[in-house]
Structures are given as C-alpha cells and as structure tokens.
Scaffold this active site. Structure first.
Site, PDB file in Angstrom:
ATOM      1  N   GLN A  27       7.465  -1.815   4.019  1.00  0.00           N
ATOM      2  CA  GLN A  27       7.169  -2.997   4.813  1.00  0.00           C
ATOM      3  C   GLN A  27       8.147  -4.122   4.501  1.00  0.00           C
ATOM      4  O   GLN A  27       8.430  -4.406   3.342  1.00  0.00           O
ATOM      5  CB  GLN A  27       5.742  -3.469   4.536  1.00  0.00           C
ATOM      6  CG  GLN A  27       5.312  -4.602   5.442  1.00  0.00           C
ATOM      7  CD  GLN A  27       3.882  -4.989   5.170  1.00  0.00           C
ATOM      8  OE1 GLN A  27       3.605  -5.735   4.252  1.00  0.00           O
ATOM      9  NE2 GLN A  27       2.970  -4.472   5.980  1.00  0.00           N
ATOM     10  N   HIS A  94      -0.678 -11.864  11.088  1.00  0.00           N
ATOM     11  CA  HIS A  94      -1.495 -12.534  10.072  1.00  0.00           C
ATOM     12  C   HIS A  94      -1.017 -13.933   9.696  1.00  0.00           C
ATOM     13  O   HIS A  94      -1.231 -14.399   8.588  1.00  0.00           O
ATOM     14  CB  HIS A  94      -1.600 -11.681   8.811  1.00  0.00           C
ATOM     15  CG  HIS A  94      -2.100 -10.294   9.057  1.00  0.00           C
ATOM     16  ND1 HIS A  94      -3.184 -10.019   9.856  1.00  0.00           N
ATOM     17  CD2 HIS A  94      -1.642  -9.096   8.619  1.00  0.00           C
ATOM     18  CE1 HIS A  94      -3.387  -8.724   9.903  1.00  0.00           C
ATOM     19  NE2 HIS A  94      -2.458  -8.139   9.168  1.00  0.00           N
ATOM     20  N   TYR A  96       2.008 -14.990   9.203  1.00  0.00           N
ATOM     21  CA  TYR A  96       3.258 -15.070   8.447  1.00  0.00           C
ATOM     22  C   TYR A  96       4.381 -15.544   9.354  1.00  0.00           C
ATOM     23  O   TYR A  96       4.175 -15.817  10.538  1.00  0.00           O
ATOM     24  CB  TYR A  96       3.562 -13.730   7.777  1.00  0.00           C
ATOM     25  CG  TYR A  96       2.565 -13.370   6.689  1.00  0.00           C
ATOM     26  CD1 TYR A  96       2.160 -14.317   5.756  1.00  0.00           C
ATOM     27  CD2 TYR A  96       2.035 -12.103   6.603  1.00  0.00           C
ATOM     28  CE1 TYR A  96       1.246 -13.997   4.755  1.00  0.00           C
ATOM     29  CE2 TYR A  96       1.117 -11.779   5.605  1.00  0.00           C
ATOM     30  CZ  TYR A  96       0.737 -12.728   4.692  1.00  0.00           C
ATOM     31  OH  TYR A  96      -0.168 -12.416   3.705  1.00  0.00           O
ATOM     32  N   ARG A 141       4.085  -4.449  12.884  1.00  0.00           N
ATOM     33  CA  ARG A 141       2.698  -4.874  12.778  1.00  0.00           C
ATOM     34  C   ARG A 141       2.638  -6.216  13.486  1.00  0.00           C
ATOM     35  O   ARG A 141       3.227  -7.189  13.035  1.00  0.00           O
ATOM     36  CB  ARG A 141       2.295  -4.996  11.322  1.00  0.00           C
ATOM     37  CG  ARG A 141       0.811  -5.117  11.162  1.00  0.00           C
ATOM     38  CD  ARG A 141       0.412  -5.002   9.732  1.00  0.00           C
ATOM     39  NE  ARG A 141       0.898  -3.748   9.195  1.00  0.00           N
ATOM     40  CZ  ARG A 141       0.443  -3.205   8.083  1.00  0.00           C
ATOM     41  NH1 ARG A 141      -0.502  -3.810   7.403  1.00  0.00           N
ATOM     42  NH2 ARG A 141       0.925  -2.075   7.642  1.00  0.00           N
TER      43      ARG A 141
END
Length: 168
Positions: A27, A94, A96, A141
């Site tokens: 990731q 999320h 970020y 994601r």
C-alpha cells in the site's frame, strides 16, 4: 521489503503448501492532515480544521509540493517492483491526502476547483506508478463520497453530526 516479502511467501508456502497464484501488494499512502508530527493539508476544511486544531493561518501544501509527493509515489512504486511485489494499492480514501483533494472545491491551482483538477493527483500518481514498472498492477482504495464528521456523545450512542452552523 524484499526480506519481508520473502518471509510472507515462506509462511504462505508452509501454511498452504504452494505459492502458486500468490499475488502480493504494497500500500502506498500519504496521511495528509493526519500526518505526524505536522499535518499536511490541501485546503482549509471548516469542520476538520477546528477538530484537529488547525488555525486559519496554517500553510496549505503548494502545487509544487503535491508534485513532489507524486514523485515520491513514483519512487515507492520502483522500490515495490524491485522488491518483487505484484501490485501497489494507492490509498485514496478515509480522509487522507488523496481523498481530501477530491473535495478541494475552494483550492486554487492545478489540484483544486474543477473536477479535472481535483482528480489530477490520483491520475498523476497512477501514471507515475505505471511508468515505474508497466508490469506492476495498480489497485486504488477509493472513497466515493464524504459525510459530515460525527462526534461521540456517549458509549451507548452512535454519535451525532458535527454542527455546521452554516459552514458548509
């Protein structure tokens, strides 16, 4: 990273008996306003700034700094490919950094305002990863929408939305 990947492959072989069809990823992310020790923000968010103690004078990342972060993703993809990973997962969710850019309607410059500009960061990272190694697969994601942040009221409740008081 190569040794960690090899440890994972060895453990998988021991548990399953084979490493055929094993597809291992790494990731890649940037925490943005949740970075420590210093938050990195792309615009001033009326609720999140208050919640995280970010003042109106706090500096916003420049377009040049965002381009440097894109180059960091490129370099990380090179390292991932050299270490033997099959794919990278670009974290764009999320709250970020990448996710926050999607809501940067009030941001000036190449990474804010229009839909094209707000999606530029993800498109440029994807292009940079692809140029690092064309055999490296890419996953993303992705958070498709935002909600007003909730705050905890008690252990027994799910929480309540932060008051907006005309902020949004």
């Amino acid at each position: 990273l190569s040794r960690r990947r090899e440890t994972l492959v060895t453990a998988h072989k021991q548990a399953v008996g084979s490493d055929s069809h094993l597809f291992i990823g790494l990731q890649l992310t940037h925490s943005g306003r949740y970075s420590r020790p210093e938050p990195k923000i792309v615009y001033h968010h009326p609720i999140l700034d208050s919640r995280l103690g970010i003042t109106p004078e706090y500096p916003v990342l420049t377009d040049q700094e965002l381009n440097e972060i894109i180059e960091d993703f490129h370099n990380a993809a090179i390292v991932a490919a050299q270490a033997g990973f099959d794919f990278v997962d670009i974290k764009h969710c999320h709250g970020y950094l990448g996710h926050e850019l999607l809501s940067a309607h009030t941001r000036e410059g190449d990474f804010g305002g229009s839909f094209e500009n707000r999606t530029r960061f993800l498109r440029e990272i994807t292009k940079a990863v692809r140029s690092a190694n064309s055999a490296l697969s890419i996953a993303v994601r992705f958070s498709a929408f935002d909600l007003i942040p909730f705050r905890k009221v008690s252990r027994e409740t799910c929480g309540t939305p932060e008051p907006t008081d005309g902020l949004l």
